[in-house]
Design an enzyme around this catalytic site. Sequence first.
Site, PDB file in Angstrom:
ATOM      1  N   ASN A  34     -14.010 -11.638  -6.495  1.00  0.00           N
ATOM      2  CA  ASN A  34     -13.543 -11.456  -7.708  1.00  0.00           C
ATOM      3  C   ASN A  34     -12.781 -12.831  -8.101  1.00  0.00           C
ATOM      4  OD1 ASN A  34     -10.582 -11.239  -6.115  1.00  0.00           O
ATOM      5  ND2 ASN A  34     -11.954  -9.712  -5.274  1.00  0.00           N
ATOM      6  N   GLY A  50     -16.196  -2.360  -7.836  1.00  0.00           N
ATOM      7  CA  GLY A  50     -17.383  -1.664  -7.806  1.00  0.00           C
ATOM      8  C   GLY A  50     -18.435  -1.848  -8.573  1.00  0.00           C
ATOM      9  N   GLU A  79      -8.509  -6.651  -5.584  1.00  0.00           N
ATOM     10  CA  GLU A  79      -7.508  -7.872  -4.866  1.00  0.00           C
ATOM     11  C   GLU A  79      -6.618  -8.116  -6.232  1.00  0.00           C
ATOM     12  OE1 GLU A  79      -7.539  -8.214  -2.232  1.00  0.00           O
ATOM     13  OE2 GLU A  79      -9.326  -8.325  -1.038  1.00  0.00           O
ATOM     14  N   HIS A 100     -16.464 -14.848  -0.580  1.00  0.00           N
ATOM     15  CA  HIS A 100     -16.790 -14.927   0.678  1.00  0.00           C
ATOM     16  C   HIS A 100     -17.953 -15.805   1.256  1.00  0.00           C
ATOM     17  CE1 HIS A 100     -15.216 -10.693  -0.272  1.00  0.00           C
ATOM     18  NE2 HIS A 100     -14.048 -11.274   0.327  1.00  0.00           N
TER      19      HIS A 100
END
Length: 432
Positions: A34, A50, A79, A100
């Site tokens: 994000n 989502g 987050e 990530h």
Amino acid sequence: MKQLDVKLMHPVEQINVIIGRIYRSGMTTTSGGNISIRDENGDIWITPSGVDKGSLTPNDIMCVKKDGTVIGPHKPSSEFPFHKAIYETRPELTAIIHAHPPALVAFSISHKVPDTKIVPQAHNICGDIGFAPYGTPGSEDLGKKIANEFKNTQYKAVIMENHGIVLGGVDMMDAYQRFETLEFCCRTIVNARRLGEVNYLSDEQIAKYVNHIPTNIPHFMDIDYPSDERALRSEMVKIIRRACDQGLMISTYGTVSVRWRGDDFLITPRNVARWDIVPEDIVQIKKGMAEAGKTPSRAVALHQRIYQLNPHINSIICTQPVNLMAHAITGTKFDVRTIPESWIFLQDVPSIPFGLIYNDIDGVAEMFNHNKVILVENDSVFVTGDKLLNTFDYLEVAEFSANSLVMASAIGPLCPISDKEIEDLKVAFNVK
């Protein structure tokens, strides 16, 4: 075609461009990661929860007003709490990226902080890296732990234990370039560790690198852009974009030059994100002078000397692909004699010490009389050729070969072909 200036875009457009770039580069997944921007009103614009990262549009980006009101068609990222906590802790930061990417996650799950002093500009861009202890994703506890790391104003990037990375910037491009550069460092270190021990630069070596960046390049005013010159600019931009798309170049590093007329040439500018370079950004070099109003690459003097001493060379690419750099930061021999087709294209590839390209320009330039490709330890790879497309092909072949050598190191000792077989190749393919 004008330069894509992310800073001038509305926050929803900036976020859409950057999250798309991160996703297409394989540094986040459909559901992961994000990013956010805090505007001058204190409102926070953030990616939704989502929603497919591969198909986001500006209309999907959420806004959380300063008073807590949520505007938009979705829920803000789960987050959001740690984004808000970082902004409250570090008011000078206006953009945050959390994702990530595989190599950074590797450091996260091994509880290690990467040392970015593998190449000079990486440490200058990334700085020192913090490490935040584990917290449940999306929790206020995680936000507090991350914000506590950001209290150290030296940190603009923090590894999240068993999670990923979060980075801040004074604007979105600042944050993105730090993110991309840090993942490059981690991927390079991981690959290098398969080959041997990583050699890191000292603070003194990095300082010398900064001091070697030219600051007093003379400029000329009488500039013309004939059709052949404009065609070269367009060709350079296409190759630069292709290099970025294929992971051979990142936004913070990569130089391309093409001989124009005589020893005059065109070269990429300094401090322009490689993803976003357009033909107007390219710098014309005439008689050692740069066109007025533009700053050429830090390597302009070496490129000029290579052209002067090597009439057969008409294009040069200098960059930092992760597998070639894995060899460059370990001092491991890049043994092209393991793959016949690669040797035919590249011949033997020497490695030279860090700093030599500044301290002995003539000596390095003369090496290209006999070498197409040279690795510079803890710095870069230089690839030369005739047509720019051929030079780019050599770069691809070199990086693909380096990737195979890195992979082979996990299997067993390398088995290069013999001197007799090399001689046979020279005869069969008329290699001098």
